[in-house]
Design an enzyme around this catalytic site. Structure first.
Site, PDB file in Angstrom:
ATOM      1  N   HIS A 373       0.831  -1.242  -0.077  1.00 48.22           N
ATOM      2  CA  HIS A 373      -0.211  -0.217  -0.135  1.00 48.22           C
ATOM      3  C   HIS A 373       0.809   1.662   0.268  1.00 48.22           C
ATOM      4  O   HIS A 373       0.343   2.602  -0.137  1.00 48.22           O
ATOM      5  CB  HIS A 373      -0.986  -0.513   1.261  1.00 48.22           C
ATOM      6  CG  HIS A 373      -1.442  -1.010   1.179  1.00 48.22           C
ATOM      7  ND1 HIS A 373      -3.057  -0.783   1.036  1.00 48.22           N
ATOM      8  CD2 HIS A 373      -1.276  -2.301   1.349  1.00 48.22           C
ATOM      9  CE1 HIS A 373      -3.710  -2.602   1.627  1.00 48.22           C
ATOM     10  NE2 HIS A 373      -3.086  -2.725   1.922  1.00 48.22           N
ATOM     11  N   LYS A 565      -9.761  12.392   6.958  1.00 42.09           N
ATOM     12  CA  LYS A 565      -8.313  11.654   6.732  1.00 42.09           C
ATOM     13  C   LYS A 565      -7.616  11.643   7.767  1.00 42.09           C
ATOM     14  O   LYS A 565      -7.947  12.683   8.451  1.00 42.09           O
ATOM     15  CB  LYS A 565      -8.096  11.638   5.211  1.00 42.09           C
ATOM     16  CG  LYS A 565      -7.960  12.572   4.405  1.00 42.09           C
ATOM     17  CD  LYS A 565      -7.647  12.820   3.152  1.00 42.09           C
ATOM     18  CE  LYS A 565      -8.331  12.930   1.786  1.00 42.09           C
ATOM     19  NZ  LYS A 565      -8.450  11.742   1.768  1.00 42.09           N
ATOM     20  N   ARG A 566      -6.488  10.863   7.396  1.00 46.66           N
ATOM     21  CA  ARG A 566      -5.699  11.177   8.580  1.00 46.66           C
ATOM     22  C   ARG A 566      -5.072  12.281   7.821  1.00 46.66           C
ATOM     23  O   ARG A 566      -4.257  12.510   6.599  1.00 46.66           O
ATOM     24  CB  ARG A 566      -4.533   9.788   8.592  1.00 46.66           C
ATOM     25  CG  ARG A 566      -5.404   8.398   9.300  1.00 46.66           C
ATOM     26  CD  ARG A 566      -5.175   8.748  10.564  1.00 46.66           C
ATOM     27  NE  ARG A 566      -4.240   8.193  11.704  1.00 46.66           N
ATOM     28  CZ  ARG A 566      -3.694   7.571  12.160  1.00 46.66           C
ATOM     29  NH1 ARG A 566      -3.911   6.327  12.320  1.00 46.66           N
ATOM     30  NH2 ARG A 566      -2.361   7.477  12.845  1.00 46.66           N
ATOM     31  N   LYS A 571      -1.275  14.418   2.229  1.00 49.00           N
ATOM     32  CA  LYS A 571      -2.046  14.457   2.834  1.00 49.00           C
ATOM     33  C   LYS A 571      -3.409  16.103   2.286  1.00 49.00           C
ATOM     34  O   LYS A 571      -4.189  16.998   1.749  1.00 49.00           O
ATOM     35  CB  LYS A 571      -3.620  13.812   3.617  1.00 49.00           C
ATOM     36  CG  LYS A 571      -3.193  12.123   3.226  1.00 49.00           C
ATOM     37  CD  LYS A 571      -4.013  11.310   4.192  1.00 49.00           C
ATOM     38  CE  LYS A 571      -3.487  10.068   4.384  1.00 49.00           C
ATOM     39  NZ  LYS A 571      -4.030   9.361   3.497  1.00 49.00           N
ATOM     40  N   THR A 676      -9.380   5.777  -1.041  1.00 45.16           N
ATOM     41  CA  THR A 676     -11.163   5.105  -1.289  1.00 45.16           C
ATOM     42  C   THR A 676     -11.667   5.692  -0.614  1.00 45.16           C
ATOM     43  O   THR A 676     -13.168   5.772  -0.816  1.00 45.16           O
ATOM     44  CB  THR A 676     -10.371   3.687  -0.103  1.00 45.16           C
ATOM     45  OG1 THR A 676     -10.063   3.935   1.315  1.00 45.16           O
ATOM     46  CG2 THR A 676     -10.331   2.967  -0.748  1.00 45.16           C
ATOM     47  N   LYS A 680     -15.790   6.180  -2.044  1.00 41.95           N
ATOM     48  CA  LYS A 680     -17.235   6.404  -0.521  1.00 41.95           C
ATOM     49  C   LYS A 680     -18.207   8.271  -1.473  1.00 41.95           C
ATOM     50  O   LYS A 680     -19.740   8.207  -1.113  1.00 41.95           O
ATOM     51  CB  LYS A 680     -16.683   6.762   1.184  1.00 41.95           C
ATOM     52  CG  LYS A 680     -16.450   5.471   0.997  1.00 41.95           C
ATOM     53  CD  LYS A 680     -15.394   5.727   2.696  1.00 41.95           C
ATOM     54  CE  LYS A 680     -14.374   4.376   2.575  1.00 41.95           C
ATOM     55  NZ  LYS A 680     -13.442   4.320   3.296  1.00 41.95           N
TER      56      LYS A 680
HETATM   57  C1  OX2 Z   1      -2.876   3.214   2.518  1.00 43.54           C
HETATM   58  C2  OX2 Z   1      -2.821   4.173   0.960  1.00 43.54           C
HETATM   59  O1  OX2 Z   1      -2.315   5.092   2.316  1.00 43.54           O
HETATM   60  C3  OX2 Z   1      -3.697   4.633   0.497  1.00 43.54           C
HETATM   61  O2  OX2 Z   1      -3.681   5.277  -0.528  1.00 43.54           O
HETATM   62  C4  OX2 Z   1      -4.436   3.300  -0.295  1.00 43.54           C
HETATM   63  O3  OX2 Z   1      -5.806   3.394  -0.441  1.00 43.54           O
HETATM   64  C5  OX2 Z   1      -5.570   2.708   1.581  1.00 43.54           C
HETATM   65  O4  OX2 Z   1      -3.894   2.424   2.303  1.00 43.54           O
HETATM   66  C6  OX2 Z   1      -5.198   1.546   1.048  1.00 43.54           C
HETATM   67  O5  OX2 Z   1      -4.949   0.489   0.096  1.00 43.54           O
HETATM   68  N1  OX2 Z   1      -0.924   2.248   5.578  1.00 43.54           N
HETATM   69  N2  OX2 Z   1      -2.217   3.226   4.696  1.00 43.54           N
HETATM   70  C7  OX2 Z   1      -2.039   2.902   3.522  1.00 43.54           C
HETATM   71  O6  OX2 Z   1      -1.025   2.147   3.409  1.00 43.54           O
HETATM   72  C8  OX2 Z   1      -0.267   2.419   4.486  1.00 43.54           C
HETATM   73  C9  OX2 Z   1       1.416   1.790   4.294  1.00 43.54           C
END
Ligand code: OX2
Length: 742
Positions: A373, A565-566, A571, A676, A680
């Site tokens: 990810h 979001k975080r 971001k 994601t 939503k």
């Molecule tokens: C997240 C990613 O930052 C995000 O872009 C992605 O949509 C999500 O994973 C699901 O794939 N921790 N969280 C992420 O990556 C890591 C490492």
């Protein structure tokens, strides 16, 4: 005696209603029985929370029926099973989702009404299961829902943290963290399996032992902890398939340390035993910085070892050797966090099942696939060799052996290019010698999966370029998705009803592509009007929540502009805040007559900062300080408001997303692997303000540039901009922030 047993079984089946009934009076009886016998309250006097508990148990009974049937079905069929290993699952609440997927939410709502309760009000009583940080963890939860709905024989494996992601409290504008002891009031959605336990071992030494005329390695562990299974049934929608999310909790082992008991130090001996529980006690709140902490590594091995013992036991129930293992078992690694599973499978096959190394290796290469990810090389997990050697000495040897064979093979393929060999090695030599978990996962997996198309391109051309050149066939991607069951049906019931009405079917709840059918009605004014009403009601609900949480009154006729979001520099919540300051500045400097042309806007920001991430914490403080200034300026009034929504989590998202008009996804291009949240918001008919990053690139192709606000530099422009450094504009804007905020 045999005859008696048969009679007994027949009698038992006779007494059982095959399926629990779902007519209103059966449901009412069921709920009241649970009030009396499960919650142990009088059926004449119980409050909303107790009613929620009884309701949850009633739903759970129905889940358990399907869950048993599912297990029986797959036990008979013995299909290939998918095992999804993840350190994090952000499940949120379960009541509405389960009742909807079982197809009996409305029946429950009717039954409750007659008892004097509202389904929605009781659903609000449930706390979130927040066993994860952000996108990665919520993706795991959505995937479980989809695997169940699509009838897969799938299992999720993870950790049952006693403390989920911290609760965020805002005091004087600053984030404070409070522990989330989510199990305080019990958890009706899990089933404790006291008999499904496995010993997990740590520390100790590795000795050589004579075996069959040769030598073999034997691990003599120094500590044993017991893993106990807690099963969370996950129901599919429109199917009886109900799969299992099995989470492990750590308990002291039954193997008693006689010495400390015999020395008479009974109290200390018990206290030491109890320490075992810390392994599964708390979720690490950093979502992408890895500090080589022993507890984290212990957590990883603990859940990997217990899961594999469980998986291998299930396989051995119906197979006498490992020939068919790759045909029956697929292990999906969710990021590198569970990649110790690779070394563990080798260890079990070689040391315990006595398969030859090559045969074990052949099996390993066929069963693992790996989803990453991450975009940045520095985000990749590394484990210091010293740490691994002390905690899991045999695993370190196995990783070294895998690396040795692999490097030898690599030399044959690429020659003695030492730079490249050292980049591609699983072992990193440096000031701190460490194991590169991503390299381990790539070498041993048959598939390396990205989470969007651009992400996959970045993996192939940058992050894992060397590996791609060697094994192009391994690289693949599956663009992330989200489940419409959670993000429309559960969170936006009015929109859900509208969609079903206009499509003339509910089939879209299982097959999201059917939503495209709405295109035929795109110009229909009645549809627009109904949709507008749905949005308005959702905005009113959100406005009430904002007032309750922050004391700020917002107008529902203003545009709701949301970024949730975080909190991360990449971001760019900071950029959003600077934009808001600029907007404020413009309004202040505007002629009064021009102000009528301004679209009133409520800016909403929400998200948690990792406790050790100073800049992210400061961004939260800045947001609150700017909000304080703007919201208390009567001169600006409803033209601009800013609210920071505290303690952002899945339930808050379910409330905020349906009420948003515009949502922001403005990561610096090339940084968000997928994202994601945007999906939503889109599902709920919200406009996007987004950079061309991650999954947005594919979203643009689907919806067209004209249907969104595309923003910011493109990926190929970013390096040059970085090189150039800040332009003059930035310090100027900072000066304005300081002027207004301080
Ligand atoms: C997240 C990613 O930052 C995000 O872009 C992605 O949509 C999500 O994973 C699901 O794939 N921790 N969280 C992420 O990556 C890591 C490492």
């Amino acid at each position: 005696r045999g005859g008696e047993t048969r009679v007994g079984v027949e009698r038992m089946f006779g007494l059982m209603d095959r399926f629990l009934k779902s007519d209103p009076s059966s449901l009412q009886k069921d709920i009241l029985d649970h009030v009396e016998y499960t919650v142990a309250r009088s059926r004449f006097s119980f409050d909303d929370f107790e009613a929620y508990q009884a309701l949850a148990h009633s739903v759970r009974d129905r889940l358990i029926e399907r869950w048993h049937d599912t297990q029986l079905h797959f036990k008979k069929k013995d299909p290939k099973r998918i095992y999804f290993l993840s350190m994090e699952f952000l499940m949120g609440r379960s009541l509405s989702n389960s009742a909807i997927n079982l197809g009996i939410r409305d029946q429950y709502a009717d039954a409750l009404k007659e008892l004097g309760f509202e389904f929605e009000v009781l659903a609000e009583q449930e706390g979130d299961a927040a066993l994860g940080n952000g996108g990665l963890a919520r993706l795991s939860a959505c995937q479980m829902d989809s695997l169940a709905t699509m009838d897969y024989p799938a299992w999720g494996y993870g950790l049952r943290y006693q403390y989920g992601l911290f609760r965020q409290v805002i005091l004087d504008g600053y984030q404070h963290e409070q522990p989330d002891y989510w199990l305080n009031f019990g958890n009706p959605w899990e089933i404790e399996r006291v008999h499904v336990t496995y010993p997990v071992k740590f520390y100790g030494t590795v000795e050589d032992e004579n075996f069959n005329g040769g030598k073999r390695k034997v691990w003599l562990p120094g500590e044993t902890v017991e893993a106990v299974a807690y099963d969370n049934p996950i129901p599919g929608h429109g199917t009886r398939n109900t799969i299992t999310l099995r989470l492990w909790a750590a308990k002291p082992s039954d193997q008693i340390d006689m010495e400390s008991y015999n020395t008479g130090d009974y109290i200390n001996a018990v206290v030491n035993r109890q320490r075992a529980e810390t392994i599964s006690s708390v979720l690490f709140p950093d979502d992408r910085s890895y500090q080589g902490k022993e507890l984290r590594l212990k957590q990883q091995y603990f859940f990997v070892s217990a899961s594999l013992q469980d998986i291998i036991r299930r396989f051995k129930d119906s197979h006498s050797n490992f020939d068919d293992f790759p045909e029956k078992v697929a292990l999906q690694l969710n990021d590198t966090h569970p990649s110790l599973a690779i070394a563990e499978v080798m260890r079990v096959l070689v040391d315990e099942e006595h398969l030859g190394w090559n045969r074990a290796w052949d099996i390993v290469c066929k069963i693992f696939s790996f989803t990453t990810h991450t975009v940045l090389p520095e985000g990749l997990e590394k484990v210091p060799v010293d740490l691994l050697e002390s905690l899991l000495p045999r695993h370190l040897q196995i990783i070294y052996d895998i690396n040795f064979d692999y490097i030898e093979e690599l030399k044959k393929r690429i020659g003695l290019d030492y730079d490249r060999l050292s980049r591609m090695s699983i072992v990193e030599d440096g000031a701190i010698k460490s194991i590169r978990m991503a390299n381990l996962a790539i070498v041993c997996s048959h598939t390396v999966n990205g989470v969007s198309r651009v992400h996959s391109e970045l993996l192939k051309t940058r992050v894992f370029k060397d590996f791609y050149e060697l094994w192009p066939h391994k690289f693949d991607y599956k663009t992330n998705g989200v489940t419409q069951r959670r993000w429309i049906v559960v969170s936006n019931p009015s929109l859900s009803a509208l969609i079903s009405k206009w499509l003339g079917t509910e089939a879209w709840i299982r097959d999201v592509d059917l939503l495209a059918g709405l295109q035929e009605q795109a110009a229909n004014a009645d549809l627009h009007e109904e949709w507008r009403m749905v949005r308005k009601v959702n905005k009113m609900r959100l406005a009430e929540y904002i007032e309750a949480m922050s004391g700020v009154k917002v107008s529902v006729s203003a545009m709701f502009d949301v970024q949730i979001k975080r909190i991360h520099e990449y971001k760019r919540q900071l950029l959003n805040i600077l934009g808001i300051v600029h907007r404020y500045d413009c309004i202040k400097n505007m002629e009064k007559s021009d102000r009528t042309k301004v679209v009133p806007r409520v800016c909403i920001i929400g998200g948690k900062a990792a406790p050790g991430y100073e800049i992210a914490r400061k961004i939260i403080k800045l947001c609150n300080a700017v909000a304080e200034k703007i919201n208390n300026d009567p001169d600006v009034g409803d033209l601009l408001k800013l609210v920071f929504i505290p303690d952002y989590n899945v339930s808050v998202a379910e409330l905020v997303i349906p009420g948003a008009d515009l949502s922001q996804h403005i990561s610096t291009a090339g940084h968000e692997a997928s994202g994601t949240g945007s999906m939503k918001f889109l599902m709920n008919g919200c406009l996007l303000l987004a950079t061309e990053d991650g999954s947005t690139v594919e979203i643009i192709e689907e919806i067209g540039k004209d249907n969104m606000f595309l923003f910011g530099a493109k990926m190929h422009e970013v390096p040059a901009l970085r090189e150039k450094g800040p332009t003059l504009k930035v310090p100027l804007q900072f000066a304005r922030v300081v002027r207004y905020v301080m």
